[in-house]
Scaffold this active site. Sequence first.
Site, PDB file in Angstrom:
ATOM      1  N   HIS A 198      82.117  18.081  37.437  1.00 21.58           N
ATOM      2  CA  HIS A 198      81.986  18.627  36.097  1.00 21.58           C
ATOM      3  C   HIS A 198      81.739  17.560  35.042  1.00 21.58           C
ATOM      4  O   HIS A 198      81.068  17.796  34.052  1.00 21.58           O
ATOM      5  CB  HIS A 198      83.196  19.493  35.739  1.00 21.58           C
ATOM      6  CG  HIS A 198      82.934  20.924  36.052  1.00 21.58           C
ATOM      7  ND1 HIS A 198      83.850  21.729  36.653  1.00 21.58           N
ATOM      8  CD2 HIS A 198      81.835  21.666  35.867  1.00 21.58           C
ATOM      9  CE1 HIS A 198      83.335  22.933  36.809  1.00 21.58           C
ATOM     10  NE2 HIS A 198      82.104  22.914  36.345  1.00 21.58           N
ATOM     11  N   ARG A 305      65.213  20.460  48.833  1.00 23.01           N
ATOM     12  CA  ARG A 305      65.436  19.602  50.005  1.00 23.01           C
ATOM     13  C   ARG A 305      66.744  20.026  50.690  1.00 23.01           C
ATOM     14  O   ARG A 305      67.813  19.513  50.374  1.00 23.01           O
ATOM     15  CB  ARG A 305      65.550  18.140  49.574  1.00 23.01           C
ATOM     16  CG  ARG A 305      64.255  17.502  49.093  1.00 23.01           C
ATOM     17  CD  ARG A 305      64.495  16.032  48.784  1.00 23.01           C
ATOM     18  NE  ARG A 305      63.292  15.277  48.614  1.00 23.01           N
ATOM     19  CZ  ARG A 305      62.762  14.938  47.432  1.00 23.01           C
ATOM     20  NH1 ARG A 305      63.344  15.313  46.317  1.00 23.01           N
ATOM     21  NH2 ARG A 305      61.662  14.216  47.378  1.00 23.01           N
ATOM     22  N   ARG A 341      62.530  24.091  51.700  1.00 21.75           N
ATOM     23  CA  ARG A 341      61.944  23.283  52.772  1.00 21.75           C
ATOM     24  C   ARG A 341      62.917  23.228  53.940  1.00 21.75           C
ATOM     25  O   ARG A 341      64.121  23.018  53.753  1.00 21.75           O
ATOM     26  CB  ARG A 341      61.648  21.868  52.277  1.00 21.75           C
ATOM     27  CG  ARG A 341      60.908  21.068  53.339  1.00 21.75           C
ATOM     28  CD  ARG A 341      60.501  19.716  52.854  1.00 21.75           C
ATOM     29  NE  ARG A 341      61.640  18.832  52.673  1.00 21.75           N
ATOM     30  CZ  ARG A 341      61.538  17.595  52.200  1.00 21.75           C
ATOM     31  NH1 ARG A 341      60.356  17.126  51.832  1.00 21.75           N
ATOM     32  NH2 ARG A 341      62.599  16.839  52.086  1.00 21.75           N
ATOM     33  N   GLU A 438      52.011  15.357  54.390  1.00 23.92           N
ATOM     34  CA  GLU A 438      52.594  14.042  54.108  1.00 23.92           C
ATOM     35  C   GLU A 438      52.367  13.051  55.248  1.00 23.92           C
ATOM     36  O   GLU A 438      52.831  11.919  55.197  1.00 23.92           O
ATOM     37  CB  GLU A 438      54.092  14.175  53.795  1.00 23.92           C
ATOM     38  CG  GLU A 438      54.891  14.954  54.816  1.00 23.92           C
ATOM     39  CD  GLU A 438      56.350  15.158  54.425  1.00 23.92           C
ATOM     40  OE1 GLU A 438      56.823  14.511  53.490  1.00 23.92           O
ATOM     41  OE2 GLU A 438      57.017  15.975  55.079  1.00 23.92           O
ATOM     42  N   ASN A 461      55.418  10.777  48.713  1.00 28.17           N
ATOM     43  CA  ASN A 461      56.419   9.763  49.070  1.00 28.17           C
ATOM     44  C   ASN A 461      56.192   9.299  50.499  1.00 28.17           C
ATOM     45  O   ASN A 461      56.194   8.104  50.789  1.00 28.17           O
ATOM     46  CB  ASN A 461      57.844  10.332  48.959  1.00 28.17           C
ATOM     47  CG  ASN A 461      58.135  10.881  47.585  1.00 28.17           C
ATOM     48  OD1 ASN A 461      57.403  10.601  46.649  1.00 28.17           O
ATOM     49  ND2 ASN A 461      59.176  11.679  47.464  1.00 28.17           N
ATOM     50  N   ASP A 462      55.978  10.258  51.381  1.00 30.88           N
ATOM     51  CA  ASP A 462      55.713   9.895  52.771  1.00 30.88           C
ATOM     52  C   ASP A 462      54.247   9.606  53.017  1.00 30.88           C
ATOM     53  O   ASP A 462      53.917   8.717  53.804  1.00 30.88           O
ATOM     54  CB  ASP A 462      56.192  11.012  53.711  1.00 30.88           C
ATOM     55  CG  ASP A 462      57.679  10.907  53.953  1.00 30.88           C
ATOM     56  OD1 ASP A 462      58.137   9.794  54.264  1.00 30.88           O
ATOM     57  OD2 ASP A 462      58.382  11.912  53.798  1.00 30.88           O
ATOM     58  N   ARG A 472      58.877   3.097  52.913  1.00 31.95           N
ATOM     59  CA  ARG A 472      59.103   3.441  51.500  1.00 31.95           C
ATOM     60  C   ARG A 472      60.389   2.859  50.933  1.00 31.95           C
ATOM     61  O   ARG A 472      60.569   2.798  49.729  1.00 31.95           O
ATOM     62  CB  ARG A 472      59.046   4.964  51.291  1.00 31.95           C
ATOM     63  CG  ARG A 472      60.135   5.736  51.977  1.00 31.95           C
ATOM     64  CD  ARG A 472      59.783   7.224  52.039  1.00 31.95           C
ATOM     65  NE  ARG A 472      60.577   8.035  51.128  1.00 31.95           N
ATOM     66  CZ  ARG A 472      60.588   9.360  51.125  1.00 31.95           C
ATOM     67  NH1 ARG A 472      59.829  10.038  51.972  1.00 31.95           N
ATOM     68  NH2 ARG A 472      61.328  10.030  50.286  1.00 31.95           N
ATOM     69  N   CYS A 509      54.347  17.649  45.450  1.00 33.78           N
ATOM     70  CA  CYS A 509      55.776  17.482  45.151  1.00 33.78           C
ATOM     71  C   CYS A 509      56.317  16.072  45.379  1.00 33.78           C
ATOM     72  O   CYS A 509      57.524  15.879  45.380  1.00 33.78           O
ATOM     73  CB  CYS A 509      56.606  18.498  45.928  1.00 33.78           C
ATOM     74  SG  CYS A 509      56.503  18.288  47.692  1.00 33.78           S
TER      75      CYS A 509
END
Length: 588
Positions: A198, A305, A341, A438, A461-462, A472, A509
């Site tokens: 929180h 994810r 995903r 990817e 990214n990949d 990466r 993405c």
Amino acid sequence: MKTFKHIYKDAKNKIHGIAAAPGIVIGKVYLFTKEKLEISDGEVTNFEEAKRNLEEALKQSKKELTKVFSIAREKMDETRAAIFEAQMMILDDPILLKAFEERIEREKKQPEYVVFDEITKYQDIMRHSKEPYIKERAHDIDDIKNRIIRNLQKKRWQSKIAADAIVVSDMLTPADTLLLSRSNVKGFVTDHGGLTSHAAIISRSLNIPAVVGTHDITKHVKEDDTIIVDGFHGYVLINPTKEQTEFFTKKFQHLVELQKGLEEFKDKPALTKDGREILLYANVDVSGEIDIVVTSGASGIGLYRTEQILEELSEFPTEEEQVKIYSNLSSRIYPNTLTIRAFDIGGDKFKLLEIYEANPFLGLRGIRLLLENPTLFKTQIRAVLKASNNKNIRFMLPMVSTIMEIKRAKEIIEECKDELKKENHSFDKHFMIGIMVEVPAAAVMTKELSKEVDFLSIGTNDLIQYLMAVDRGNDLVSDLYQEFSPAVIRTIYHIITQAKESKKEISFCGEMAADTLAIPLLVGLGVTSLSMSPSTIPYAKRIIRYLNYAHTKQLAKDCLSCSTEVEVIHLIEKFFKEHSITRTRQII
Ligand code: PEP
Ligand code: MG
């Protein structure tokens, strides 16, 4: 010009944590420590007096919390403020209050011991819950427990501090976060806590940059040290060098400029000046982020994810547990789309099996691992299908490199549908299936793969990692991780064109979508939907509303004929200058 990557690569004074609330601040440390409460379990000789003390402490705690609640209502929206209302309700819980009194009388123990022991029992139950949200709430209850004990001991805690400090603490309760914010606190950094704690949620609501979960920052800083808090990337720099201070001061000033008027874009579409709409979606890593998604003006979730659920729980959730998580997200985001995903396990992510792999990134990862473990895969598919009745969920497969993988996955999905039909479970009949593009092999074969699916999403990214053969996460070769390499942009263009020829929806993405320098190029390459971390959406929206699609097409054409990354970056920078668009790339 130095970038964040360069600054952090060389920094010896950095501490990494979780980027809990976006923003950059530079300021002095205020070490917020609370006196540890000693709890006496001595014998009670006068029961009536002990009972009176308890009543008074409960009354005082309620008075304090009422004040906290009223400040919360002033500063935050109703749902956030309800955290404190929930704490007040604990103080009114007749079962708990009765348990306190009965135990004091029966065990003849001091009220502070009974309060401590009784509430700790509740917390233990919460800590063992499989729901990450409930686990985090166990911390929040510390606040109410310590508040009652402190009031039993007639002690006061400090909640006002020198203005403009950055509060560094091992842990902050929601009330601490709120009360301290009245002193114009510039930032929060904690040893413990996650994105859904929180304190993190409140920091985001109050727009105070925060980095949580640093493990041990309190051991590395002293009162009045200067620190830089980067709530975008989750870093803290202790006693920064001149170069770091200059870099971040510029970023900070730039950010202030950029944030002016950002709100006004929230409810407007991401429309170019010549009328091309780019849909902006959010990437979600943990369900706690959903609040930011809702307030960011996102058109939906472009990437959820799910492997992060495994990170949070450290174990595999059951089908029903998953149904709950997915249904909850689907309802919160409805009527917008939620792209779930499938677990992308392996590589540098969650390790399911203790198998040694010399090259995990080239090993049993994503769809490969799921097809090897059909029971695990089916549990997730069944859960996603069961949660799909709002008709706003679609399912995406990670790390696809061959058509056979898609065909096999689709067979398994069909098996799951048949099972659910037999079990009389309803699900969305038009459930859409997509893939991440990817892996270079998938990029080359986009046309053929498109025929098998409803949608595709480019994961740079990949894609960059595999295309450039550069890990990466490896600092040693990070200079080769070039998102503007002509090889990368030509590949992106190929994927977009092939998917469009097959009339399939293509989105994007990877982190590159959040790089504002990349946005004009991606728009010009034909991207019509981008998914990025929610806090970056308003920035992207503003850039898009300054663009002219016709100009970006020309930019893309020019970039496609470049032969080095430097040339591409140079062309884009020139584009920003020529069209007088504020450059925001290095900010986030
Ligand atoms: C990608 O690879 O671009 C992507 C979005 O997936 P992840 O970062 O989760 O591997
Ligand atoms: Mg990926």
